[in-house]
Design a protein around this motif. Sequence first.
Motif, PDB file in Angstrom:
ATOM      1  N   ILE A  83      15.511 -39.076 -31.298  1.00 48.04           N
ATOM      2  CA  ILE A  83      16.890 -38.575 -31.240  1.00 48.04           C
ATOM      3  C   ILE A  83      17.782 -39.755 -30.898  1.00 48.04           C
ATOM      4  CG2 ILE A  83      16.744 -37.987 -28.774  1.00 48.04           C
ATOM      5  CD1 ILE A  83      18.354 -35.415 -29.446  1.00 48.04           C
ATOM      6  N   THR A  84      19.049 -39.680 -31.239  1.00 48.26           N
ATOM      7  CA  THR A  84      19.946 -40.807 -30.945  1.00 48.26           C
ATOM      8  C   THR A  84      20.149 -40.957 -29.452  1.00 48.26           C
ATOM      9  OG1 THR A  84      21.087 -40.460 -33.047  1.00 48.26           O
ATOM     10  CG2 THR A  84      22.208 -41.809 -31.409  1.00 48.26           C
ATOM     11  N   SER A 104      -3.190 -29.883 -23.395  1.00 44.09           N
ATOM     12  CA  SER A 104      -4.553 -30.049 -23.892  1.00 44.09           C
ATOM     13  C   SER A 104      -4.584 -30.283 -25.395  1.00 44.09           C
ATOM     14  CB  SER A 104      -5.392 -28.814 -23.545  1.00 44.09           C
ATOM     15  OG  SER A 104      -4.939 -27.684 -24.274  1.00 44.09           O
ATOM     16  N   ARG A 105      -3.503 -29.933 -26.064  1.00 44.79           N
ATOM     17  CA  ARG A 105      -3.426 -30.108 -27.526  1.00 44.79           C
ATOM     18  C   ARG A 105      -2.428 -31.179 -27.950  1.00 44.79           C
ATOM     19  NH1 ARG A 105      -1.723 -24.646 -29.975  1.00 44.79           N
ATOM     20  NH2 ARG A 105      -2.215 -25.762 -31.916  1.00 44.79           N
ATOM     21  N   PHE A 106      -1.384 -31.389 -27.116  1.00 48.41           N
ATOM     22  CA  PHE A 106      -0.307 -32.282 -27.547  1.00 48.41           C
ATOM     23  C   PHE A 106       0.114 -33.200 -26.398  1.00 48.41           C
ATOM     24  CE2 PHE A 106      -0.055 -28.390 -30.012  1.00 48.41           C
ATOM     25  CZ  PHE A 106      -0.048 -28.891 -31.313  1.00 48.41           C
ATOM     26  N   HIS A 107       0.470 -34.403 -26.757  1.00 46.20           N
ATOM     27  CA  HIS A 107       0.909 -35.396 -25.778  1.00 46.20           C
ATOM     28  C   HIS A 107       2.327 -35.832 -26.194  1.00 46.20           C
ATOM     29  CE1 HIS A 107       0.286 -38.629 -22.810  1.00 46.20           C
ATOM     30  NE2 HIS A 107       0.978 -39.372 -23.651  1.00 46.20           N
ATOM     31  N   PRO A 108       3.400 -35.161 -25.688  1.00 50.33           N
ATOM     32  CA  PRO A 108       4.759 -35.464 -26.162  1.00 50.33           C
ATOM     33  C   PRO A 108       5.315 -36.766 -25.577  1.00 50.33           C
ATOM     34  CG  PRO A 108       4.835 -33.797 -24.454  1.00 50.33           C
ATOM     35  CD  PRO A 108       3.384 -34.058 -24.713  1.00 50.33           C
ATOM     36  N   GLU A 109       6.104 -37.475 -26.385  1.00 51.03           N
ATOM     37  CA  GLU A 109       6.815 -38.670 -25.965  1.00 51.03           C
ATOM     38  C   GLU A 109       8.227 -38.593 -26.536  1.00 51.03           C
ATOM     39  OE1 GLU A 109       4.711 -42.289 -26.736  1.00 51.03           O
ATOM     40  OE2 GLU A 109       2.798 -41.507 -25.988  1.00 51.03           O
ATOM     41  N   LEU A 110       9.112 -39.422 -26.007  1.00 43.07           N
ATOM     42  CA  LEU A 110      10.524 -39.358 -26.380  1.00 43.07           C
ATOM     43  C   LEU A 110      11.033 -40.745 -26.749  1.00 43.07           C
ATOM     44  CD1 LEU A 110      13.310 -37.810 -26.481  1.00 43.07           C
ATOM     45  CD2 LEU A 110      13.591 -38.499 -24.081  1.00 43.07           C
ATOM     46  N   CYS A 111      11.821 -40.813 -27.828  1.00 39.52           N
ATOM     47  CA  CYS A 111      12.516 -42.053 -28.188  1.00 39.52           C
ATOM     48  C   CYS A 111      13.988 -41.742 -28.422  1.00 39.52           C
ATOM     49  CB  CYS A 111      11.911 -42.674 -29.444  1.00 39.52           C
ATOM     50  SG  CYS A 111      12.786 -44.164 -29.981  1.00 39.52           S
ATOM     51  N   CYS A 112      14.856 -42.239 -27.522  1.00 35.96           N
ATOM     52  CA  CYS A 112      16.308 -42.146 -27.702  1.00 35.96           C
ATOM     53  C   CYS A 112      16.763 -43.493 -28.279  1.00 35.96           C
ATOM     54  CB  CYS A 112      17.009 -41.867 -26.380  1.00 35.96           C
ATOM     55  SG  CYS A 112      16.638 -40.245 -25.696  1.00 35.96           S
ATOM     56  N   LEU A 113      17.173 -43.510 -29.533  1.00 43.23           N
ATOM     57  CA  LEU A 113      17.410 -44.777 -30.221  1.00 43.23           C
ATOM     58  C   LEU A 113      18.470 -45.625 -29.532  1.00 43.23           C
ATOM     59  CD1 LEU A 113      17.277 -43.683 -33.965  1.00 43.23           C
ATOM     60  CD2 LEU A 113      15.532 -44.863 -32.651  1.00 43.23           C
ATOM     61  N   LYS A 114      19.560 -45.013 -29.054  1.00 44.16           N
ATOM     62  CA  LYS A 114      20.652 -45.796 -28.463  1.00 44.16           C
ATOM     63  C   LYS A 114      20.547 -45.854 -26.945  1.00 44.16           C
ATOM     64  CE  LYS A 114      24.154 -45.386 -32.082  1.00 44.16           C
ATOM     65  NZ  LYS A 114      25.531 -44.944 -32.421  1.00 44.16           N
ATOM     66  N   TYR A 115      20.616 -44.714 -26.301  1.00 46.64           N
ATOM     67  CA  TYR A 115      20.524 -44.655 -24.843  1.00 46.64           C
ATOM     68  C   TYR A 115      20.033 -43.257 -24.470  1.00 46.64           C
ATOM     69  CZ  TYR A 115      25.078 -42.488 -25.617  1.00 46.64           C
ATOM     70  OH  TYR A 115      26.092 -41.678 -26.073  1.00 46.64           O
ATOM     71  N   LEU A 157      18.163 -49.213 -31.047  1.00 44.23           N
ATOM     72  CA  LEU A 157      19.264 -49.333 -32.011  1.00 44.23           C
ATOM     73  C   LEU A 157      20.483 -49.888 -31.294  1.00 44.23           C
ATOM     74  CD1 LEU A 157      20.278 -48.695 -34.919  1.00 44.23           C
ATOM     75  CD2 LEU A 157      20.998 -46.464 -34.063  1.00 44.23           C
ATOM     76  N   ARG A 158      20.872 -51.110 -31.618  1.00 42.10           N
ATOM     77  CA  ARG A 158      21.985 -51.764 -30.919  1.00 42.10           C
ATOM     78  C   ARG A 158      23.338 -51.343 -31.483  1.00 42.10           C
ATOM     79  NH1 ARG A 158      18.677 -55.996 -29.028  1.00 42.10           N
ATOM     80  NH2 ARG A 158      16.745 -54.891 -28.550  1.00 42.10           N
ATOM     81  N   HIS A 159      23.380 -51.117 -32.791  1.00 42.16           N
ATOM     82  CA  HIS A 159      24.619 -50.652 -33.443  1.00 42.16           C
ATOM     83  C   HIS A 159      24.210 -49.961 -34.734  1.00 42.16           C
ATOM     84  CE1 HIS A 159      24.221 -54.114 -36.172  1.00 42.16           C
ATOM     85  NE2 HIS A 159      23.975 -54.821 -35.089  1.00 42.16           N
ATOM     86  N   GLY A 211      11.957 -52.144 -37.822  1.00 51.32           N
ATOM     87  CA  GLY A 211      10.782 -52.870 -37.361  1.00 51.32           C
ATOM     88  C   GLY A 211      10.409 -52.509 -35.938  1.00 51.32           C
ATOM     89  N   ARG A 212      11.419 -52.381 -35.052  1.00 46.89           N
ATOM     90  CA  ARG A 212      11.142 -52.043 -33.653  1.00 46.89           C
ATOM     91  C   ARG A 212      10.485 -50.662 -33.548  1.00 46.89           C
ATOM     92  NH1 ARG A 212      16.928 -53.344 -32.840  1.00 46.89           N
ATOM     93  NH2 ARG A 212      17.119 -55.576 -32.493  1.00 46.89           N
ATOM     94  N   LEU A 213      11.078 -49.703 -34.269  1.00 46.06           N
ATOM     95  CA  LEU A 213      10.566 -48.337 -34.176  1.00 46.06           C
ATOM     96  C   LEU A 213       9.180 -48.226 -34.825  1.00 46.06           C
ATOM     97  CD1 LEU A 213      11.115 -45.482 -33.250  1.00 46.06           C
ATOM     98  CD2 LEU A 213      12.435 -45.075 -35.337  1.00 46.06           C
TER      99      LEU A 213
END
Length: 924
Positions: free
Chosen positions: A546-547, A568-579, A598-600, A608-610
């Motif tokens: 998500i942004t 036991s089935r899922f291991h959730p993680e989070l990526c906020c691209l900006k902040y 994501l800088r801008h 590449g980072r993601l």
Amino acid sequence: MNPAPAPDFVDEPTPPTLHADTLAGGVVLLLGLTIAQRLVGFLRGVLFCRWLDAEQLGQWDLSFGFLMMAAPVALLGLPGSFGRYVEYFRQRGQLRTFLRRMALCTALLTLSAMAIAMAGNRAFSRLIYGGDDCGRLVAWLAFGAGAWMSHMVLMALFNALRMTRVVAAMQFLNSFAFAVLALGFLLAWQPSAETVVGAFGGACLISSAVGAIYVRRVWSGLPPTVSSAPQREFWAKLAPFALWIWIANWLAHLFGLADRYLLIHHSGLPEVEALALVGQYHSSRVVPLLFLGIAEMLAALITPHLTHDWEDGRREDVPRRLNSMLKSFAFALTFGSCLVLLVSGWLFSVALGGKYAEGLTVLPWTLASCVWGSLAIVAANYLWCAEQPKLVSVAMLGGLVMNVSLNLWLLPKFGLPGVVLATATGNAVLLLLTYSAATMIGLRPDRGTWGLAILPLAIGFGPWTTAAALLIVALLAACTRWLVDDADKQKLWAAAAPWRRFGAQTSRMNKRGLLMRRFRSCFASRTRRPLKPPADRGPLRVMFVITCMPVGGAETLLVDLVRRMDRSRFHPELCCLKYFGPLGETLAREIPAFTGLLRHKYDFRVLGRLTRLLTKRKIDAVITVGTGGDKMFWGRLAAWRAGAPVIASALHSTGLPDHVEWLNRQLAPLTDAFIAVAAPHAQYLAEHEGCPAAKVRIIPNGVDVERFRPLAADAALRNELGLPPLAPVAAIVAALRPEKNHELFLQAAARVRKNLSDARFLVIGDGERRAALEALAAELQLSETVQFLGTQSNIPELLSLVDVLVLNSHMEANPVSILEALACGKPVVATRVGSVPESVKDGVNGYLVAPGDAEQLAERVGALLADRELARGFGAAGRELVVSHGSLERMVAGYQDLIAEIYASKCPTAPGAAPIEPELAATH
């Protein structure tokens, strides 16, 4: 771990400001297609110069100039007002009324203009061409004018709606069709101005037909009209602005045509020789007109964006943006002019056939003139935003007077060079007056903007003088703050970073022979990695992309979903691209979370980072959350490159401004599922957002029915809010956004008060429109009756005080606030839009009303406030519906089953998967 209770928030957030990114994206896309379009136009102009003699070329030049002037003048400036007032009427729920009235008026004006041209055939021939023998050409002009007006009205509409892709596509289609038709007609018919004018009209009809298809789509996606503005009030608002645009159009096109009309009517030459001299002048304008075209398209693009900033209260951003744009544009156009001068000898001797020696002589000052004119066009945007079209007209009049005066003096003495020098001086005066007028009302051009406005003067003295001037400006910009301040330097340096790194890497690779290996590795990284077999795959790693996560409905659902997933089935993680945002920070304390990738907007290195992040974390499923934008594009593309088996997008809205953009639609083949929140929402995604119907999956939104349950009214909270003990209470829980239509809620409240004088109303939610809504409440004499509570986290406790919840939006998908109210045993009165009828059953757990109908809304709300037994019965039915069909458990199960199903369908009998590694750092 035992998840903590999820905080409760307002149904939907005030959206983050995506405007700057959208503007940047529009500029990049528009300029890219403009370059292609203008190259087509340039080649077309070169062929016209080769195939037409000087007299016919002069006739075409005058015809085209007349078309450009006649269309906006005949339309009374109405299309020019679209950029300023489409946003104004959209925010008031009156956009359909605005468009309907504009369509009728412009159609009548177009037909009238064509009839006048045909009736005054001979008079127009004398006026335009200086003789009576061009009547047939005038008839073709009437046809061309009608087609051009249709094209221009549609372009103005799409620009105002910020549909940059459609604008660019229509412009390119028009230019390409004109080239094909013109060349075909010239070869098959005759090399004359009539042929070219007919081809131009045909191209405009083709592009208008394509535009009409998009108009139909836009119309179907518009929210219903809240209230139709009375004709008198409507035109009182619009007419003064349109009048000044009409005057400005007159002056602008007279400015553009004055030099050529003076050549025809004031040079003292016979008609044929005067037309030939216009043809020579036209040859010198083939390239400079590219600059003017880019400036006009850039100005048309940025007007609605700057207006959006202006209307949203970010007026201090407008001068800063415009100053940066003017400086960059001045340098770029001067640099382009220098390149044109360097190749001008070849251009005129080879490309134009060596027929236009006088055109080559005046080329430097023609270029300088067009650069100054281009800067004036862009700078005038500030005056349009500030609703000061009269100042635009004053500046245009000053430049026109200077242009005509100098032409009358210099034309008899120096011929064509005198005309061009007079026009260049007039454009310089126009730019000076535009900057001065904008300074008077707040633009404040800085010294760099003023300094670079002088730079085009060097063009008139040749390519080497121009090159020297550009070098001096570049050194001053790099070594001092005199032209470019530190903030602008940082932006330029950041924007150039991908190109600098690409250049450095390419240089090293070429030296080491690694370029092809790196090229092949890009494709190798997209190969699917082995999947875990069912027997020992362990928990699937799921990355939600998500942004950012401000306080809002979709973000709250994500928090609830992550906390309730079966570990036991899922291991959730989070990526906020900006902040992270407030809710992102909450989740970062509970699960692995990453941000700052994501800088801008155009930070292409995010891919590449993601990709590296997803690969390193061994992610099995990527879910992008939200419609359009960065997360949906970069998230899915990176997931594909990293070999993630499951790629899905969870969408939560229906229509503008959060629609699926064209570029995102191209990634549909890489996507396993598009998640809709209700059956009507799924149909909308398939029919309007370009999502393949076979890939659309429905997972209804859900709420925690244990947290949201019927509670006894909190007497202390009621007392704190100042609500009388027995007063009936209605509330709206929604961010203060235009599509939520809080104005209608206030209008209905005023009507309810007439019959229930003790009724009270709560507005729960916040946003930048709060001041305007509070002012409307005061105007309706509701200041003591309506309370604006802002964003609240204790929604269940607040709902315990409420007798009926209201949600009267223009558009909705599956709003969480309705589910929360029903789960708390409260009846709902809502507009019949989107998927709302799936939650609110009319006459069972609430009432549905027509969008924009304040009278019906007040009647239904008043009925439930007056009949507590009816309200309690509706509330009980609502609670039963949510428990059986809208619980959080059902939503979580839906996501888990979808991920597992897609993964299982792709899982081969591969070797066992690597075990989950110890957690990495929580943030990057």
